[in-house]
Design a protein around this motif. Structure first.
Motif, mmCIF file in Angstrom:
data_model
loop_
_atom_site.group_PDB
_atom_site.id
_atom_site.type_symbol
_atom_site.label_atom_id
_atom_site.label_comp_id
_atom_site.label_asym_id
_atom_site.label_seq_id
_atom_site.Cartn_x
_atom_site.Cartn_y
_atom_site.Cartn_z
ATOM 1 N N ARG A 211 0.845 -1.202 0.000
ATOM 2 C CA ARG A 211 0.000 0.000 0.000
ATOM 3 C C ARG A 211 0.880 1.252 0.000
ATOM 4 N N GLY A 212 0.550 2.154 -0.915
ATOM 5 C CA GLY A 212 1.255 3.431 -0.987
ATOM 6 C C GLY A 212 2.599 3.385 -1.696
ATOM 7 N N GLU A 213 3.055 2.200 -2.044
ATOM 8 C CA GLU A 213 4.341 2.089 -2.736
ATOM 9 C C GLU A 213 4.173 2.442 -4.208
ATOM 10 N N ILE B 223 4.438 5.569 -10.406
ATOM 11 C CA ILE B 223 3.100 5.043 -10.638
ATOM 12 C C ILE B 223 2.600 4.435 -9.335
ATOM 13 N N ALA B 224 1.385 4.803 -8.977
ATOM 14 C CA ALA B 224 0.778 4.289 -7.742
ATOM 15 C C ALA B 224 -0.648 3.854 -8.023
ATOM 16 N N LEU B 225 -1.108 2.901 -7.254
ATOM 17 C CA LEU B 225 -2.519 2.535 -7.288
ATOM 18 C C LEU B 225 -3.326 3.611 -6.573
ATOM 19 N N THR B 226 -4.473 3.936 -7.114
ATOM 20 C CA THR B 226 -5.422 4.766 -6.387
ATOM 21 C C THR B 226 -6.125 3.868 -5.373
ATOM 22 N N GLU B 227 -6.936 4.442 -4.517
ATOM 23 C CA GLU B 227 -7.704 3.623 -3.571
ATOM 24 C C GLU B 227 -8.604 2.636 -4.321
ATOM 25 N N ASP B 228 -9.232 3.123 -5.411
ATOM 26 C CA ASP B 228 -10.076 2.218 -6.206
ATOM 27 C C ASP B 228 -9.247 1.107 -6.840
ATOM 28 N N GLY B 229 -8.063 1.450 -7.328
ATOM 29 C CA GLY B 229 -7.184 0.452 -7.925
ATOM 30 C C GLY B 229 -6.717 -0.574 -6.911
ATOM 31 N N PHE B 230 -6.387 -0.099 -5.715
ATOM 32 C CA PHE B 230 -5.953 -0.997 -4.645
ATOM 33 C C PHE B 230 -7.083 -1.958 -4.270
ATOM 34 N N ALA B 231 -8.289 -1.423 -4.120
ATOM 35 C CA ALA B 231 -9.442 -2.255 -3.745
ATOM 36 C C ALA B 231 -9.751 -3.285 -4.829
#
Length: 172
Positions: free
Chosen positions: A80-82, A127-135
């Motif tokens: 997360r957050g990486e 490049i990072a995942l958004t919250e939606d991408g992470f979920a």
């Protein structure tokens, strides 16, 4: 009923003729050749096709193609957050950076990833995942593992390890 006219299941039809039939035909037509590599490589190709179809079907449940699915899971496994640079992400996935750009564009439009300026180097992006991408990645990785487990159900633990070992010998 001849081998050619016997009824085949849809899965067999999509996979082509049985490998043993193909080997017998080559042995008949070219007895001077050993067609056994065709059987091994054909079995690998058929297994790969089945796995890819199942994995891409799972990715489609999240509205992704196989390429987008790979990006999300590669970013998710970083934590997360990486973040990763596009070059590092492409390297993790064995892709060219131009292929990565197209994938990132599509995922960014969907709000699943974001490009961030690197605070240490203004010329670089992360490049990072958004919250939606992470979920979405978290949901898909669970169903992804279930799909793969289902495909491997016929193999016990020792057979899985042996298959992994043998495939590593061919792939390296």
């Amino acid at each position: 009923m001849s081998q050619d006219s016997r009824a085949r299941s849809p899965a067999e039809s999509a996979q082509g003729a049985p490998l043993e039939t193909i080997l017998q035909q080559w042995k008949r037509e070219r007895p001077d050749l050993d067609p056994s590599p065709m059987a091994v490589c054909g079995a690998l190709r058929r297994a790969n096709d089945r796995v890819r179809t199942a994995v891409e079907g799972n990715a489609a449940k999240g509205g992704l193609d196989g390429a987008g699915f790979d990006v999300l899971l590669t970013l998710r496994r970083q934590g997360r957050g990486e973040t990763l640079t596009p070059s590092a992400l492409a390297g993790e996935m064995m892709l060219s950076t131009s292929a990565m750009t197209n994938r990132l564009d599509r995922l960014e439009k969907r709000g699943l990833v974001e490009r961030r300026s690197d605070p240490k180097d203004r010329r670089s992006l992360k490049i990072a995942l958004t919250e939606d991408g992470f979920a979405l990645a978290d949901r898909l990785v669970m169903s992804h593992l279930a799909v793969e487990e289902q495909m491997l159900t016929p193999l016990d633990t020792a057979e899985r390890e042996e298959l992994k070992r043998l495939l590593a010998k061919v792939g390296v």
